[in-house]
Design a protein around this motif. Sequence first.
Motif, short mmCIF file in Angstrom:
data_model
loop_
_atom_site.label_atom_id
_atom_site.label_comp_id
_atom_site.label_asym_id
_atom_site.label_seq_id
_atom_site.Cartn_x
_atom_site.Cartn_y
_atom_site.Cartn_z
N UNK A 118 -2.95 -10.14 12.87
CA UNK A 118 -1.51 -10.27 12.77
C UNK A 118 -0.84 -9.07 12.13
N UNK A 119 -1.57 -8.33 11.32
CA UNK A 119 -1.04 -7.16 10.63
C UNK A 119 -2.05 -6.02 10.82
N UNK A 120 -1.79 -5.18 11.79
CA UNK A 120 -2.74 -4.13 12.17
C UNK A 120 -3.05 -3.17 11.02
N UNK A 121 -2.04 -2.80 10.26
CA UNK A 121 -2.24 -1.86 9.15
C UNK A 121 -3.13 -2.47 8.07
N UNK A 122 -2.88 -3.72 7.71
CA UNK A 122 -3.72 -4.39 6.72
C UNK A 122 -5.15 -4.56 7.24
N UNK A 123 -5.26 -4.86 8.53
CA UNK A 123 -6.57 -5.03 9.15
C UNK A 123 -7.37 -3.74 9.10
N UNK A 124 -6.76 -2.63 9.47
CA UNK A 124 -7.45 -1.34 9.43
C UNK A 124 -7.83 -0.96 8.01
N UNK A 125 -6.93 -1.20 7.07
CA UNK A 125 -7.22 -0.90 5.67
C UNK A 125 -8.37 -1.73 5.13
N UNK A 155 -5.80 6.45 1.67
CA UNK A 155 -6.17 6.53 3.09
C UNK A 155 -5.09 5.99 4.01
N UNK A 156 -4.48 4.88 3.63
CA UNK A 156 -3.52 4.22 4.52
C UNK A 156 -2.27 3.85 3.71
N UNK A 157 -1.13 4.19 4.20
CA UNK A 157 0.11 3.79 3.53
C UNK A 157 0.40 2.33 3.87
N UNK A 158 1.09 1.61 2.97
CA UNK A 158 1.39 0.20 3.24
C UNK A 158 2.36 0.01 4.38
#
Length: 121
Positions: A23-30, A118-121
């Motif tokens: 549901x949240x691609x950014x959170x998933x990748x992080x 590594x990943x911005x929120x």
Amino acid sequence: KREEKKKKKKKMSWEAKLFCCCGDCRACCGGFFCPCCNLARQRAAAKERKTNFCDYLGSFICFPCCFLYTRNQIRKKYSILGSCPADCGVLLCCGPCGLVQMSRQLKLGGTSQSPGCCMSP
């Protein structure tokens, strides 16, 4: 004082489900590709402060302890039902999904996370 104890928040379940990672691609990748940085950001966000060097160091050196501590802090912050043994089960069975769940819970609760390495929120 007894009345204050009775007025405590009712315990709820997680708003963000454990296996709803997509549901949240950014959170998933992080959660899957940079778990230590993600955990460091969550650790700081749970205490409503900016991420610092100690957050990253702790997450890299002792990931399991930091995971359990942070998960407990998020459960307390949002009055979520759970226990340390249940959190251990999440860590052992699917740690990355647990990270995504915690990240999404913070987001749903209105708590912003500081940018990570590594990943911005």
